[in-house]
Design a protein around this motif. Structure first.
Motif, PDB file in Angstrom:
ATOM      1  N   LYS A   9      -4.495 -77.503  57.703  1.00  0.00           N
ATOM      2  CA  LYS A   9      -3.519 -77.474  56.623  1.00  0.00           C
ATOM      3  C   LYS A   9      -4.062 -78.166  55.384  1.00  0.00           C
ATOM      4  CE  LYS A   9       1.393 -78.351  55.747  1.00  0.00           C
ATOM      5  NZ  LYS A   9       2.655 -78.905  56.306  1.00  0.00           N
ATOM      6  N   SER A  10      -4.753 -79.291  55.594  1.00  0.00           N
ATOM      7  CA  SER A  10      -5.359 -80.011  54.464  1.00  0.00           C
ATOM      8  C   SER A  10      -6.478 -79.186  53.827  1.00  0.00           C
ATOM      9  CB  SER A  10      -5.922 -81.358  54.943  1.00  0.00           C
ATOM     10  OG  SER A  10      -4.894 -82.166  55.472  1.00  0.00           O
ATOM     11  N   TRP A  11      -7.249 -78.511  54.686  1.00  0.00           N
ATOM     12  CA  TRP A  11      -8.350 -77.669  54.201  1.00  0.00           C
ATOM     13  C   TRP A  11      -7.835 -76.583  53.260  1.00  0.00           C
ATOM     14  CZ3 TRP A  11     -13.456 -77.434  53.801  1.00  0.00           C
ATOM     15  CH2 TRP A  11     -14.080 -76.194  53.643  1.00  0.00           C
ATOM     16  N   ALA A  12      -6.656 -76.048  53.558  1.00  0.00           N
ATOM     17  CA  ALA A  12      -6.092 -74.961  52.759  1.00  0.00           C
ATOM     18  C   ALA A  12      -5.744 -75.413  51.347  1.00  0.00           C
ATOM     19  CB  ALA A  12      -4.855 -74.394  53.445  1.00  0.00           C
ATOM     20  N   TYR A  13      -5.507 -76.726  51.175  1.00  0.00           N
ATOM     21  CA  TYR A  13      -5.135 -77.238  49.849  1.00  0.00           C
ATOM     22  C   TYR A  13      -6.354 -77.600  49.000  1.00  0.00           C
ATOM     23  CZ  TYR A  13      -0.221 -77.457  51.192  1.00  0.00           C
ATOM     24  OH  TYR A  13       1.052 -77.131  51.581  1.00  0.00           O
ATOM     25  N   ILE A  14      -7.524 -77.587  49.593  1.00  0.00           N
ATOM     26  CA  ILE A  14      -8.749 -77.879  48.832  1.00  0.00           C
ATOM     27  C   ILE A  14      -9.053 -76.696  47.911  1.00  0.00           C
ATOM     28  CG2 ILE A  14     -11.237 -78.304  49.021  1.00  0.00           C
ATOM     29  CD1 ILE A  14     -10.704 -79.613  51.715  1.00  0.00           C
ATOM     30  N   PRO A  15      -9.440 -76.953  46.653  1.00  0.00           N
ATOM     31  CA  PRO A  15      -9.742 -75.855  45.720  1.00  0.00           C
ATOM     32  C   PRO A  15     -10.785 -74.892  46.297  1.00  0.00           C
ATOM     33  CG  PRO A  15      -9.647 -77.943  44.552  1.00  0.00           C
ATOM     34  CD  PRO A  15      -9.551 -78.265  46.011  1.00  0.00           C
ATOM     35  N   THR A  16     -10.632 -73.617  45.986  1.00  0.00           N
ATOM     36  CA  THR A  16     -11.531 -72.610  46.562  1.00  0.00           C
ATOM     37  C   THR A  16     -12.988 -72.849  46.181  1.00  0.00           C
ATOM     38  OG1 THR A  16     -11.022 -71.157  44.685  1.00  0.00           O
ATOM     39  CG2 THR A  16      -9.763 -70.823  46.711  1.00  0.00           C
ATOM     40  N   ASN A  17     -13.248 -73.349  44.989  1.00  0.00           N
ATOM     41  CA  ASN A  17     -14.633 -73.632  44.604  1.00  0.00           C
ATOM     42  C   ASN A  17     -15.265 -74.671  45.522  1.00  0.00           C
ATOM     43  OD1 ASN A  17     -15.060 -71.838  42.525  1.00  0.00           O
ATOM     44  ND2 ASN A  17     -14.607 -73.286  40.893  1.00  0.00           N
ATOM     45  N   ILE A  18     -14.495 -75.717  45.867  1.00  0.00           N
ATOM     46  CA  ILE A  18     -15.008 -76.776  46.745  1.00  0.00           C
ATOM     47  C   ILE A  18     -15.209 -76.248  48.163  1.00  0.00           C
ATOM     48  CG2 ILE A  18     -14.590 -79.068  47.688  1.00  0.00           C
ATOM     49  CD1 ILE A  18     -15.135 -78.988  44.688  1.00  0.00           C
ATOM     50  N   ARG A  19     -14.246 -75.466  48.652  1.00  0.00           N
ATOM     51  CA  ARG A  19     -14.398 -74.884  49.990  1.00  0.00           C
ATOM     52  C   ARG A  19     -15.606 -73.955  50.051  1.00  0.00           C
ATOM     53  NH1 ARG A  19      -9.214 -71.931  51.596  1.00  0.00           N
ATOM     54  NH2 ARG A  19      -8.604 -72.092  49.419  1.00  0.00           N
ATOM     55  N   GLY A  20     -15.764 -73.140  49.012  1.00  0.00           N
ATOM     56  CA  GLY A  20     -16.920 -72.245  48.946  1.00  0.00           C
ATOM     57  C   GLY A  20     -18.221 -73.019  48.963  1.00  0.00           C
ATOM     58  N   ALA A  21     -18.267 -74.138  48.223  1.00  0.00           N
ATOM     59  CA  ALA A  21     -19.468 -74.970  48.183  1.00  0.00           C
ATOM     60  C   ALA A  21     -19.784 -75.550  49.556  1.00  0.00           C
ATOM     61  CB  ALA A  21     -19.287 -76.092  47.161  1.00  0.00           C
ATOM     62  N   CYS A  22     -18.743 -75.934  50.308  1.00  0.00           N
ATOM     63  CA  CYS A  22     -18.956 -76.482  51.661  1.00  0.00           C
ATOM     64  C   CYS A  22     -19.599 -75.452  52.577  1.00  0.00           C
ATOM     65  CB  CYS A  22     -17.626 -76.953  52.248  1.00  0.00           C
ATOM     66  SG  CYS A  22     -16.945 -78.431  51.468  1.00  0.00           S
ATOM     67  N   PHE A  23     -19.115 -74.224  52.523  1.00  0.00           N
ATOM     68  CA  PHE A  23     -19.697 -73.168  53.351  1.00  0.00           C
ATOM     69  C   PHE A  23     -21.162 -72.928  52.979  1.00  0.00           C
ATOM     70  CE2 PHE A  23     -15.239 -71.847  54.190  1.00  0.00           C
ATOM     71  CZ  PHE A  23     -15.320 -71.748  55.570  1.00  0.00           C
ATOM     72  N   VAL A  24     -21.461 -72.949  51.688  1.00  0.00           N
ATOM     73  CA  VAL A  24     -22.830 -72.720  51.230  1.00  0.00           C
ATOM     74  C   VAL A  24     -23.746 -73.846  51.682  1.00  0.00           C
ATOM     75  CG1 VAL A  24     -24.302 -72.615  49.167  1.00  0.00           C
ATOM     76  CG2 VAL A  24     -22.201 -71.285  49.256  1.00  0.00           C
ATOM     77  N   VAL A  25     -23.270 -75.086  51.633  1.00  0.00           N
ATOM     78  CA  VAL A  25     -24.075 -76.245  52.040  1.00  0.00           C
ATOM     79  C   VAL A  25     -24.448 -76.164  53.524  1.00  0.00           C
ATOM     80  CG1 VAL A  25     -23.953 -78.739  52.451  1.00  0.00           C
ATOM     81  CG2 VAL A  25     -23.287 -77.811  50.240  1.00  0.00           C
ATOM     82  N   VAL A  26     -23.479 -75.830  54.372  1.00  0.00           N
ATOM     83  CA  VAL A  26     -23.754 -75.716  55.809  1.00  0.00           C
ATOM     84  C   VAL A  26     -24.656 -74.507  56.083  1.00  0.00           C
ATOM     85  CG1 VAL A  26     -22.748 -75.402  58.099  1.00  0.00           C
ATOM     86  CG2 VAL A  26     -21.587 -76.841  56.418  1.00  0.00           C
ATOM     87  N   GLY A  27     -24.372 -73.384  55.418  1.00  0.00           N
ATOM     88  CA  GLY A  27     -25.201 -72.199  55.586  1.00  0.00           C
ATOM     89  C   GLY A  27     -26.641 -72.468  55.185  1.00  0.00           C
ATOM     90  N   ALA A  28     -26.824 -73.252  54.124  1.00  0.00           N
ATOM     91  CA  ALA A  28     -28.169 -73.594  53.659  1.00  0.00           C
ATOM     92  C   ALA A  28     -28.944 -74.372  54.717  1.00  0.00           C
ATOM     93  CB  ALA A  28     -28.083 -74.399  52.364  1.00  0.00           C
TER      94      ALA A  28
END
Length: 265
Positions: A9-28
């Motif tokens: 639920k908390s994750w859903a409130y994080i701005p999409t740019n920040i969530r997108g950056a998190c996915f990119v960091v782990v993928g990297a």
């Protein structure tokens, strides 16, 4: 489920740019491990063979997910764009693999990061995203570092760096197609067609240069493919979530990971 529910639920409130950056960091992180395996395997196997098995393993990983989710996941009206993404992906990865094998690991990874410079320009021109002065400055500074690595006008210039730059150009176009596809396609759909088309397109050069791998090499090849498809999936989802010009520079974490992991080949 009750434990993770508040976190989700908390994750859903994080701005999409920040969530997108998190996915990119782990993928990297996963992709840098994959690259180190490619560097190792390239010492004994042809690059085209490593590339094919990497894509084939990725296809084998994603197919059960597609089957479990239902074949409707494969329905698309953008088959031509998926095929284009696959073609560009094969060319980009082939250039990247040859560069990994023939020039230092850190140099190859660093050269990849001229990509955000081109991507920010493309995002502004074709995707109508806002290009801030801060984003432009950070990317230009990064490109200056690429010039220091490649030394295009110095005596230490290595022609293989041009192959790495070619892979970067193809990679930029791949990101553009991902961004366009993510507007209407699910991440798993993009991943499936990417794995399908790259496997088919890389089959011919693999057959022409095939060298039977050992059992240990087979295991490493499968691991390479698995890390590749998962890492690329996280990257694809991250690009789709946020603005390209904001999210993509976080891919620079690959350089940091290479340093931390000691991958100074």
């Amino acid at each position: 489920n009750m434990t993770f529910h508040p976190l989700l639920k908390s994750w859903a409130y994080i701005p999409t740019n920040i969530r997108g950056a998190c996915f990119v960091v782990v993928g990297a992180f996963l992709l840098i491990i994959m690259a180190s395996l490619v560097k190792h395997l390239g010492n004994s196997l042809p690059a085209s063979e490593v590339l094919f098995v990497r894509f084939l393993a990725g296809l084998l990983v994603i197919t059960p997910l597609v089957w479990r989710g239902g074949l409707e996941v494969t329905r698309t009206s953008k088959l031509y764009l998926h095929a284009t993404r696959g073609f560009l992906g094969v060319l980009g990865n082939l250039c990247f693999f040859y560069a990994l094998i023939n020039i230092p690991f850190a140099d190859t990874i660093t050269i990849q990061f001229s990509r955000p410079l081109f991507m920010i320009l493309i995002a502004g021109m074709f995707l109508h995203e806002t290009i801030t002065a801060k984003r432009s400055l950070v990317t230009i500074v990064g490109f200056g570092g690429v010039l220091l690595i490649t030394r295009p006008f110095g005596a230490g210039f290595d022609p293989w760096t041009l192959v790495a730059l070619g892979g970067t150009c193809f990679g930029t176009l791949v990101v553009l197609t991902i961004k366009v596809l993510s507007r209407t396609e699910e991440t798993v759909t993009i991943m499936f067609y990417t794995a399908l088309f790259t496997t088919l397109l890389s089959l011919v050069p693999a057959i022409a240069t095939w060298d039977p791998p050992t059992w240990i090499e087979i295991v490493l090849l499968v691991l390479t493919g698995t890390l590749g498809i998962v890492g690329q999936g996280l990257f694809t989802h991250g690009i789709g979530l946020g603005e390209t010009s904001f999210v993509l520079p976080f891919d620079y974490m690959r350089i940091v990971y290479a340093f931390i992991l000691g991958n100074q080949w």
